[in-house]
Enzyme design. Structure first.
Site, short mmCIF file in Angstrom:
data_model
loop_
_atom_site.label_atom_id
_atom_site.label_comp_id
_atom_site.label_asym_id
_atom_site.label_seq_id
_atom_site.Cartn_x
_atom_site.Cartn_y
_atom_site.Cartn_z
CG ASP A 214 4.18 -3.20 -5.82
OD1 ASP A 214 4.72 -4.22 -6.27
OD2 ASP A 214 4.79 -2.36 -5.14
CG ASN A 215 6.70 -0.60 -8.28
OD1 ASN A 215 6.02 -0.06 -7.42
ND2 ASN A 215 7.90 -1.07 -8.03
NE ARG B 254 3.93 9.04 -7.66
CZ ARG B 254 4.33 7.84 -7.22
NH1 ARG B 254 5.53 7.38 -7.53
NH2 ARG B 254 3.55 7.12 -6.47
CE LYS C 180 8.23 7.31 -4.06
NZ LYS C 180 8.54 6.70 -5.36
N GLY D 75 0.87 -1.17 0.00
CA GLY D 75 0.00 0.00 0.00
C GLY D 75 0.90 1.22 0.00
P1 AMP Z 1 8.76 0.38 -3.87
O1 AMP Z 1 9.92 -0.57 -3.92
O2 AMP Z 1 9.17 1.82 -3.84
O3 AMP Z 1 7.75 0.12 -4.94
O4 AMP Z 1 8.04 0.13 -2.46
C1 AMP Z 1 7.43 -1.09 -2.11
C2 AMP Z 1 6.54 -0.92 -0.91
O5 AMP Z 1 7.30 -0.50 0.24
C3 AMP Z 1 5.44 0.12 -1.08
O6 AMP Z 1 4.31 -0.36 -0.41
C4 AMP Z 1 6.03 1.35 -0.42
O7 AMP Z 1 5.06 2.23 0.02
C5 AMP Z 1 6.82 0.74 0.74
N1 AMP Z 1 7.97 1.56 1.15
C6 AMP Z 1 9.12 1.76 0.48
N2 AMP Z 1 9.94 2.58 1.18
C7 AMP Z 1 9.30 2.92 2.31
C8 AMP Z 1 9.61 3.75 3.43
N3 AMP Z 1 10.76 4.41 3.53
N4 AMP Z 1 8.68 3.85 4.40
C9 AMP Z 1 7.52 3.20 4.33
N5 AMP Z 1 7.16 2.40 3.32
C10 AMP Z 1 8.04 2.27 2.30
MG MG Z 2 6.09 1.00 -5.50
#
Ligand code: AMP
Ligand code: MG
Length: 490
Positions: free
Chosen positions: A254-255, A178, A115, A93
């Site tokens: 999710d991306n 964003r 973000k 999420g």
């Molecule tokens: P991402 O690799 O950026 O697509 O992130 C994968 C998941 O991890 C998503 O649900 C992000 O919201 C969560 N996430 C990544 N970095 C953080 C962070 N520093 N704090 C909280 N959630 C994170």
């Molecule tokens: Mg992501």
């Protein structure tokens, strides 16, 4: 009112906050101390129908620090799940970003997503924060992709904060505002499918159609038409990534955007020299998301999305639609690459000509972008000829052989040379978001100098147009320079 283009004139219609309550959690941003705006994007402003000069910087800073929202915003964290590196993760999420509101512009709806806005119920072990390095990289990526006409999210602005954030080392915290036509991800559907919530899957599909693809509502089977639309746009997106040497590096479901936008920039890279298996994310040790794996991974992701739609669309239909992916991608890629080589007509042998050109680049370790640009400049770019780009490592004979075939092929085109070269310079960029250049911009910004950021942003937003005195921004990294290490920890 037309001349008043300040942020306060934006109006919001927050559809997401009217969805069933477990689709999201209302969360207020956690304010940052000492936020300072680094840059405002004219392209981002244009997307919102705003004049960047008229945006009140103090007001924007207060928004980006999370201190003061705009009237009509209703911030929330979206719930979704997804397959990360092939494994289903139900706990995803918005963990460090919030959908602040859905702006209604004359061009259509635009999500404003902050973000780095603090923790949410989906943060898991994360701190909800973003660092300056990654925020600048995402900011520039939006500009670069839009400049190359590759569908993408963008940003209105990037800001640094007075607080430090712990990653592999201590780094300055930052926020990115964003912008995207929609943040709906494949993972939103996977989440509903895992719970067998058929009505909600349909509700979300109809939302995407009503708000973003209204033409599809006229089709006899609008839900099937939507899946076809996602498959087609994803194929066209991946064709563009492959044609321009872009590696996303974290193609988890999710991306993946339901609108076929490039979404969630992490350890991405544009190649320097052509490396077909380039994997910029150093934690991706198996090369799952390597450059040459992207077409296959996107199809895998589309299949996962299709699985989530099985309660509503017959499996046979889903398969037929998925079967259109490969030919759509191939056709789109061939058009882009023919354009990059200056070919207006289509010939059977073109595929081989393109393939051999790429093999030549790979074996000679030549720079991908400079070589294309050199072809468009009649062998001259930034003082270096194509020959110098390619022959350095002893591929002279191969180059001569390929050029002879290329010339022969060009002779079959009716367009004159001047016209052809001009057309090639409109599709072969001079300024590319190279990792080492982004790194220089980041280091300058960390020292308090934002001029390189502004300059690079401007060049990337019209990357085909040569500007005097800007040659350093089209240079390949020095072969002796250590590679910049990229990972998901941002
Ligand atoms: P991402 O690799 O950026 O697509 O992130 C994968 C998941 O991890 C998503 O649900 C992000 O919201 C969560 N996430 C990544 N970095 C953080 C962070 N520093 N704090 C909280 N959630 C994170
Ligand atoms: Mg992501």
């Amino acid at each position: 009112m037309a001349s008043d283009s300040s942020l306060e004139t934006l109006t919001f219609d927050n559809v997401w906050s009217r969805f069933p309550e477990d689709f999201f959690t209302r969360v207020k941003p956690t304010p940052w101390r000492d936020t300072r705006l680094l840059d405002v994007s004219p392209s981002g402003a244009a997307l919102l129908g705003l004049d960047p000069e008229e945006i009140d910087r103090d007001r924007l800073t207060a928004l980006m620090s999370g201190e003061r929202l705009l009237s009509g915003m209703d911030p929330l964290a979206q719930k979704y799940t997804g397959h990360q590196f092939g494994t289903y993760n139900p706990a995803l999420g918005d963990g460090r970003g919030l959908l602040l509101g859905e702006a209604m512009t004359s061009q259509g709806p635009i999500d404003l997503h902050l973000k780095g806005a603090g923790k949410t119920p989906y943060s898991r072990f994360g701190d909800g924060r973003a660092v300056l390095r990654s925020s600048i990289r995402e900011y520039l990526a939006g500009e670069a992709m839009a400049g190359l006409k590759i569908p993408t999210t963008m940003a209105l602005a990037v800001a640094v904060n007075g607080e430090k954030v712990m990653r592999e080392r201590v780094e300055p915290g930052a926020t990115l505002l964003r912008l995207a036509e929609s943040h709906v991800r494949f993972g939103h559907f996977e989440w509903l499918y895992q719970q067998q919530r058929v009505e909600d899957i349909e509700r979300l599909m109809r939302h995407v159609i009503d708000r973003h693809r209204p033409d599809l509502a006229q089709e006899t089977a609008p839900l099937e038409a939507l899946f076809q639309d996602v498959v087609t746009r994803t194929a066209e997106l991946i064709a563009r990534w492959q044609a321009y040497g872009f590696v996303h590096a974290v193609m988890n479901t999710d991306n993946m955007s339901i609108l076929g936008l490039t979404l969630d920039y992490g350890p991405y890279a544009f190649m320097d020299r052509f490396e077909s298996n380039l994997t910029p994310n150093h934690t991706d040790t198996t090369g799952r998301y390597a450059f040459d794996q992207q077409p296959g991974v996107a199809l895998w992701n589309l299949t996962v999305l299709g699985q989530s739609l099985t309660p509503l669309i017959a499996v046979e239909r889903l398969r037929e639609i998925l079967d259109t992916y490969e030919p759509t991608l191939q056709a789109a890629y061939a058009i882009l690459m023919r354009g990059r080589l200056g070919l207006e007509t289509e010939q059977e042998s073109d595929g081989k000509l393109i393939e051999d050109w790429l093999s030549l680049l790979e074996s000679s370790r030549a720079d991908f972008h400079r070589s294309f640009r050199a072809l468009s400049d009649q062998d001259v770019v930034g003082g270096l000829s194509l020959r110098e780009e390619i022959v350095g490592s002893g591929s002279g004979h191969q180059l001569d052989e390929w050029l002879a075939r290329y010339r022969q092929r060009l002779a079959e085109e009716s367009r004159g040379e001047t016209e052809r070269l001009a057309a090639m310079r409109r599709v072969n960029p001079l300024y590319v978001l190279r990792t080492h250049l982004a790194q220089q911009v980041i280091e300058a910004a960390q020292e308090g100098d934002t001029r390189p950021l502004q300059t690079f942003r401007e060049l990337l937003s019209s990357p085909f147009l040569q500007r005097p005195g800007m040659d350093v921004w089209s240079e390949a990294p020095s072969p002796s320079a250590p590679p910049v290490c990229l990972s998901c920890s941002s």
